[in-house]
Design an enzyme around this catalytic site. Structure first.
Site, PDB file in Angstrom:
ATOM      1  N   GLU A  23       0.874  -1.175   0.000  1.00 54.36           N
ATOM      2  CA  GLU A  23       0.000   0.000   0.000  1.00 54.36           C
ATOM      3  C   GLU A  23       0.905   1.216   0.000  1.00 54.36           C
ATOM      4  O   GLU A  23       1.706   1.411   0.930  1.00 54.36           O
ATOM      5  CB  GLU A  23      -0.911   0.036   1.216  1.00 54.36           C
ATOM      6  CG  GLU A  23      -1.863   1.226   1.183  1.00 54.36           C
ATOM      7  CD  GLU A  23      -2.496   1.543   2.520  1.00 54.36           C
ATOM      8  OE1 GLU A  23      -2.373   2.700   2.973  1.00 54.36           O
ATOM      9  OE2 GLU A  23      -3.089   0.619   3.117  1.00 54.36           O
TER      10      GLU A  23
ATOM     11  N   CYS B  40      -2.861   7.578   4.760  1.00 52.24           N
ATOM     12  CA  CYS B  40      -2.727   7.291   3.328  1.00 52.24           C
ATOM     13  C   CYS B  40      -4.027   7.490   2.564  1.00 52.24           C
ATOM     14  O   CYS B  40      -4.004   7.836   1.379  1.00 52.24           O
ATOM     15  CB  CYS B  40      -2.239   5.853   3.131  1.00 52.24           C
ATOM     16  SG  CYS B  40      -0.593   5.518   3.783  1.00 52.24           S
TER      17      CYS B  40
END
Length: 510
Positions: A251, A285
């Site tokens: 990720e 994020c």
């Protein structure tokens, strides 16, 4: 501000590092006070950690699934029992608000429970259609990789290490984990709770140290890699994994958009945008850094959003009264300040915030809203990873969609609309899309996969993908009565004729 570990828990002893080696200090972002000193792992320590983990995994893979799930269930209960202590560990290492720390504890408990309930069904051996009905009995089983290497960042020091480690362990793997050097105590406390829950010693190893040194060593020894961090580092790790022919899930970065469509409820969207943009001081994020507002909604949304932002309570400390806490470090503060200053110098307008607040804490930066941001400004396209969001007018919903997709990233997106959310969501290039919510709806849907597209990563957390991703498929087929190549004594031509007729029948079966 310092909160010591309970006297019966020596977190330093849980680090895979030799006695008498180097140590590192960990400081609290609230006031720079010393939290503690922990040993630093060397390359040899990493190799030893993998050797220990492999030995433990050989026994663990034979442990019945019911015992593995019992450990996860006990861990879930321990997390809830130690809620207050965990909140403080998370806060003192990250500087985030207590409400944001609570998200981590809650998320881990829910994920552990989900895995315990649903993981065994996902991982169970399955009967598959055989080559020839009745004659071929075929099964698919899921085989653990062995030892999984996991590297996690500082922004979610409880959620991310645990979210990645638990499914790996449940699937029968061992884990060597490297948490970020800014937030190691939280990961070590998670390990201590797993051991208390019954996890066999040695199965989860934690190493600490510089990423360019021991991170590389982890990639060299791992049978599978999981990484969360920057796109640049993710590319480097993925390249080495490809050379070693091992799998990787990553990720990576994001520049996540929010769309306020023509039919949006502006009051609801403005309130939701505060959480979407400023949770964990924007160090998330999947948080929103770009908001595209339909021209007809611009005045109403902007005024309400700015009003909400200006009334936020920003505070550094272990209190429930703060809407937003601190950034984590001087480096993060410098990045945020540079992005905002560059934009303002080039013509961007500050609608709220826009400056550091050393009077509140050494790394505190105000929640900031900008407009008139242009492509030549650094924060236009680069990930800021801080409490900064840019507003853009869109003359139509179509224009908003095109602008949202005009990025190399594709991690998360948010759409606010009374009627058109599902239609627009399906046109956005992002791994997850939230409708009338910023990011929590998709992340907290643990039964569904979460991850990025384009430069935002590969692989998925959560869902079946986030469990099966820690395994390889093995197919076992048992042939009975007749071999696939035909019985002895029957000519090739005759067998081919029979098979040809059989294929006609088989091809019509579901």
């Amino acid at each position: 501000m310092h909160v010591s570990a309970p006297s019966d828990i020596d977190l330093a002893s849980l680090v895979s590092a030799r006695d008498g080696g180097r140590s590192m200090d960990v400081h609290c972002p609230f006031d720079k006070s010393l939290i503690g000193s922990l040993p630093v792992s060397t390359r040899d320590d990493v190799a030893a950690a993998f050797a220990t983990a492999r030995s433990a995994q050989a026994e663990w893979v034979r442990t019945p699934m019911r015992e593995r799930t019992r450990i996860l269930t006990r861990f879930r209960d321990l997390v809830l029992d130690h809620n207050t202590e965990l909140l403080t560990w998370i806060q003192q290492e990250t500087g985030k608000s207590r409400a944001n720390a609570f998200e981590e504890v809650t998320d881990v408990a829910l994920w552990a429970g989900h895995l315990a309930h649903h993981g065994p069904g996902v991982l169970r051996e399955r009967r598959r259609a055989g080559a020839i009905p009745v004659l071929t009995r075929t099964h698919e089983r899921r085989v653990p990789y062995g030892v999984v290497g996991i590297i996690t960042p500082w922004n979610y020091p409880f959620t991310l290490p645990v979210t990645d480690s638990l499914p790996a362990l449940l699937a029968g793997n061992a884990v060597v984990l490297k948490p970020d050097d800014k937030t190691p105590h939280t990961a070590l406390r998670a390990l201590s709770l797993l051991l208390e829950a019954g996890l066999p010693p040695g199965l989860l190893q934690i190493v600490l140290g510089d990423g360019s040194t021991i991170g590389e060593e982890i990639v060299e020894h791992a049978d599978h890699m999981v990484f969360t961090g920057s796109t640049a580092t993710g590319r480097t790790i993925a390249t080495r994994c490809a050379e070693r022919l091992i799998g990787v899930a990553a990720e990576l970065g994001g520049k996540n958009p929010m769309l306020v469509l023509e039919d949006a409820d502006t009051d609801r969207a403005a309130a939701g945008a505060v959480t979407a943009c400023f949770s964990n001081s924007g160090q998330l994020c999947i948080s929103v850094e770009r908001i595209y507002v339909h021209d007809s909604q611009w005045d109403a949304f902007t005024s309400r959003f700015v009003e909400h932002v200006q009334t936020m309570t920003v505070r550094a400390g272990c209190t429930w009264d703060a809407d937003m806490g601190s950034l984590i470090s001087a480096q993060q503060l410098e990045t945020v300040t540079r992005h905002v200053d560059d934009a303002v110098q080039k013509g961007a307008r500050v609608l709220a915030g826009g400056r550091a607040r050393p009077d509140l804490g050494p790394y505190v930066f105000e929640p900031t809203v900008l407009t008139d941001v242009q492509p030549d400004m650094e924060l236009h396209s680069a990930e800021t990873f801080g409490p900064v969001v840019s507003l853009y007018r869109a003359h139509s919903d179509e224009e908003a969609v095109a602008a949202a997709n005009d990025t190399d990233f594709g991690l998360n997106a948010s759409v606010w609309s009374k009627r058109h959310g599902p239609r627009v969501a399906r046109r956005l290039h992002a791994g997850s899309v939230n409708i009338n919510e910023g990011y929590a709806a998709t992340w907290a849907s643990h039964d569904a996969p979460m991850g990025g597209v384009k430069d935002s990563g590969i692989g998925r957390r959560h869902g079946m993908d986030g469990i099966l991703g820690y395994t390889q498929a093995q197919t076992i087929a048992q042939q009975r009565l007749l071999p696939i190549a035909g019985p002895r004594g029957l000519s090739h031509e005759r067998w081919a004729s029979l098979m040809h007729a059989g294929v006609r029948v088989l091809s019509r079966l579901p």
